[in-house]
Scaffold this motif. Structure first.
Motif, PDB file in Angstrom:
ATOM      1  N   LEU A   1      11.747 -39.521  58.110  1.00  0.00           N
ATOM      2  CA  LEU A   1      13.072 -40.014  57.119  1.00  0.00           C
ATOM      3  C   LEU A   1      13.514 -41.144  57.874  1.00  0.00           C
ATOM      4  CD1 LEU A   1      14.563 -37.184  55.716  1.00  0.00           C
ATOM      5  CD2 LEU A   1      12.740 -38.506  55.132  1.00  0.00           C
TER       6      LEU A   1
ATOM      7  N   PHE B   1      16.170 -41.733  42.785  1.00  0.00           N
ATOM      8  CA  PHE B   1      16.307 -39.893  44.061  1.00  0.00           C
ATOM      9  C   PHE B   1      15.897 -40.194  44.948  1.00  0.00           C
ATOM     10  CE2 PHE B   1      14.951 -35.635  44.998  1.00  0.00           C
ATOM     11  CZ  PHE B   1      16.702 -35.200  45.068  1.00  0.00           C
ATOM     12  N   PRO B   2      14.181 -40.684  45.219  1.00  0.00           N
ATOM     13  CA  PRO B   2      13.729 -40.335  46.287  1.00  0.00           C
ATOM     14  C   PRO B   2      14.458 -41.542  47.434  1.00  0.00           C
ATOM     15  CG  PRO B   2      11.894 -40.584  44.559  1.00  0.00           C
ATOM     16  CD  PRO B   2      13.298 -40.955  44.106  1.00  0.00           C
ATOM     17  N   VAL B   3      14.742 -42.365  47.715  1.00  0.00           N
ATOM     18  CA  VAL B   3      15.309 -43.609  47.638  1.00  0.00           C
ATOM     19  C   VAL B   3      16.349 -43.202  48.994  1.00  0.00           C
ATOM     20  CG1 VAL B   3      16.044 -46.045  48.584  1.00  0.00           C
ATOM     21  CG2 VAL B   3      14.577 -45.555  46.682  1.00  0.00           C
ATOM     22  N   TYR B   4      17.500 -42.285  47.940  1.00  0.00           N
ATOM     23  CA  TYR B   4      18.866 -41.736  48.238  1.00  0.00           C
ATOM     24  C   TYR B   4      18.476 -40.594  49.105  1.00  0.00           C
ATOM     25  CZ  TYR B   4      22.323 -38.721  47.739  1.00  0.00           C
ATOM     26  OH  TYR B   4      23.370 -37.872  48.031  1.00  0.00           O
ATOM     27  N   TYR B   5      17.063 -39.478  48.907  1.00  0.00           N
ATOM     28  CA  TYR B   5      17.047 -38.730  49.672  1.00  0.00           C
ATOM     29  C   TYR B   5      16.986 -38.716  51.253  1.00  0.00           C
ATOM     30  CZ  TYR B   5      16.216 -33.805  51.477  1.00  0.00           C
ATOM     31  OH  TYR B   5      16.074 -33.066  52.088  1.00  0.00           O
ATOM     32  N   THR B   6      15.735 -40.675  51.182  1.00  0.00           N
ATOM     33  CA  THR B   6      14.987 -40.728  52.030  1.00  0.00           C
ATOM     34  C   THR B   6      16.320 -40.963  53.465  1.00  0.00           C
ATOM     35  OG1 THR B   6      13.127 -41.234  51.468  1.00  0.00           O
ATOM     36  CG2 THR B   6      13.452 -42.248  53.245  1.00  0.00           C
TER      37      THR B   6
ATOM     38  N   MET C   1      15.389 -40.319  38.252  1.00  0.00           N
ATOM     39  CA  MET C   1      13.639 -40.363  38.706  1.00  0.00           C
ATOM     40  C   MET C   1      13.186 -41.340  39.792  1.00  0.00           C
ATOM     41  SD  MET C   1      12.571 -39.093  35.495  1.00  0.00           S
ATOM     42  CE  MET C   1      10.973 -38.894  35.818  1.00  0.00           C
ATOM     43  N   VAL C   2      13.412 -42.880  39.807  1.00  0.00           N
ATOM     44  CA  VAL C   2      13.134 -43.249  40.442  1.00  0.00           C
ATOM     45  C   VAL C   2      13.970 -43.548  41.764  1.00  0.00           C
ATOM     46  CG1 VAL C   2      13.166 -45.527  40.625  1.00  0.00           C
ATOM     47  CG2 VAL C   2      12.315 -45.381  38.418  1.00  0.00           C
TER      48      VAL C   2
ATOM     49  N   LEU D   1      22.004 -31.423  49.867  1.00  0.00           N
ATOM     50  CA  LEU D   1      21.382 -33.101  49.028  1.00  0.00           C
ATOM     51  C   LEU D   1      22.557 -34.000  49.253  1.00  0.00           C
ATOM     52  CD1 LEU D   1      20.751 -32.663  45.557  1.00  0.00           C
ATOM     53  CD2 LEU D   1      19.136 -33.398  46.987  1.00  0.00           C
TER      54      LEU D   1
ATOM     55  N   SER E   1      17.806 -39.485  56.913  1.00  0.00           N
ATOM     56  CA  SER E   1      17.607 -39.813  57.470  1.00  0.00           C
ATOM     57  C   SER E   1      19.114 -39.584  58.605  1.00  0.00           C
ATOM     58  CB  SER E   1      17.032 -41.644  57.623  1.00  0.00           C
ATOM     59  OG  SER E   1      18.158 -41.782  57.313  1.00  0.00           O
TER      60      SER E   1
ATOM     61  N   THR F   1      13.105 -45.381  56.634  1.00  0.00           N
ATOM     62  CA  THR F   1      14.548 -46.213  56.056  1.00  0.00           C
ATOM     63  C   THR F   1      14.672 -47.481  56.752  1.00  0.00           C
ATOM     64  OG1 THR F   1      15.723 -43.983  55.487  1.00  0.00           O
ATOM     65  CG2 THR F   1      16.851 -45.795  56.260  1.00  0.00           C
TER      66      THR F   1
END
Length: 295
Positions: free
Chosen positions: A264, A46-51, A43-44, A69, A55, A268
């Motif tokens: 994004l 995932f936003p970093v991964y998707y950002t 959960m923590v 994804l 990009s 990044t």
């Protein structure tokens, strides 16, 4: 008639008996805790991964439903578009200069004030320290208008001083370093005094090298706070060449040119310094924040 057999210990190649190690039982509670921690980590992160992944996605992948994804085609057009949309290089330099200057100034002020509160005999020392702590309780919203009026009256808007001046000193670093200095062994301080070390020599050659975790914690905390500032730079700057990176990224969200890929990509690039700082200084953060907890 029952026969009791004793299991002999297995022998290694050298002829020595080796005892079998008992196996650890994996309890259901332990498995549940591990699964809960993994879920929280996903959960923590995932936003970093998707950002980062978003990009390098094309417009089709970002706008797909359900959202993709994994990028089907890698593209770096978003990064090139950021440099054309905003003066990213100049804003990156502004954010770095402001954050580094504020960090150095606050660390120096915190070191000197914490040293005075711990090692110098002066009247009303506790009262002065209480005043330092009171600065942490004053909300930023209560002083932002006086600070802005001061900058406007002295014509400091669109200036590096306006971005840095209100944040060159703070009470948090003084509090953390005071707790760390108080845990310093008294015997070393007495030995340095007998050896003829003055305050400057004791501070620079003995105390600070042994207090590196606390210093790193203060520096990381101050740098992250200064790097992520948004409202104050937005208030005191209106020229794109003097704005910081956070203001430039917000301008990418303009209704006329809103492009998720550009946003994004810019986010990044803004994440790179903070991610590296936290990754490299994580062990100092843990040790520094717990310094002085046990005396």
């Amino acid at each position: 008639m029952s026969v009791v057999t004793q299991s002999r210990p297995a022998r290694t190649a050298g002829g020595r008996a080796s005892q079998a190690r008992p196996r650890r039982r994996v309890s259901a509670g332990r498995v549940g805790r591990v699964l809960a921690l993994l879920l929280l980590a996903v959960m923590v992160l995932f936003p970093v991964y998707y950002t980062v992944v978003g990009s390098v996605m094309g417009p089709g992948d970002i706008a797909s439903s359900p959202p993709s994804l994994i990028p089907h085609v890698l593209t770096f057009d978003n990064y090139r578009g950021v440099f054309h949309a905003i003066p990213l290089g100049r804003q990156y330099f502004n954010s770095t200069l402001v954050a580094v200057t504020i960090t150095v100034a606050q660390v120096v002020c915190a070191v000197l004030s914490a040293y005075a509160f711990v090692f110098l005999a002066m009247p009303f020392r506790r009262a002065f320290f209480a005043l330092f702590m009171l600065t942490l309780m004053v909300p930023w919203e209560a002083i932002i208008i006086p600070n802005y009026l001061f900058m406007a009256e002295h014509q400091l808007r669109n200036n590096y001083l306006a971005l840095m001046l209100p944040f060159l000193a703070g009470g948090f670093g003084t509090f953390l370093l005071r707790q760390s200095f108080r845990s310093f062994p008294v015997e070393l301080r007495d030995a340095a005094t007998l050896d003829g070390a003055g305050h400057a020599r004791f501070l620079l050659q003995i105390l600070l090298p042994l207090s590196r975790p606390a210093l790193a914690s203060v520096a990381i905390f101050v740098f992250l706070s200064a790097w992520n500032q948004f409202f104050w730079p937005l208030l005191v700057t209106d020229s794109p060449k003097m704005q910081t990176l956070q203001i430039g990224l917000s301008s990418l969200n303009d209704a006329e040119q809103a492009n998720p890929g550009l946003i994004l990509a810019g986010v990044t690039m803004a994440l790179i310094p903070t991610a590296l700082l936290v990754a490299l200084g994580q062990r100092f953060l843990v040790r520094g924040l717990t310094a002085g907890a046990v005396r």
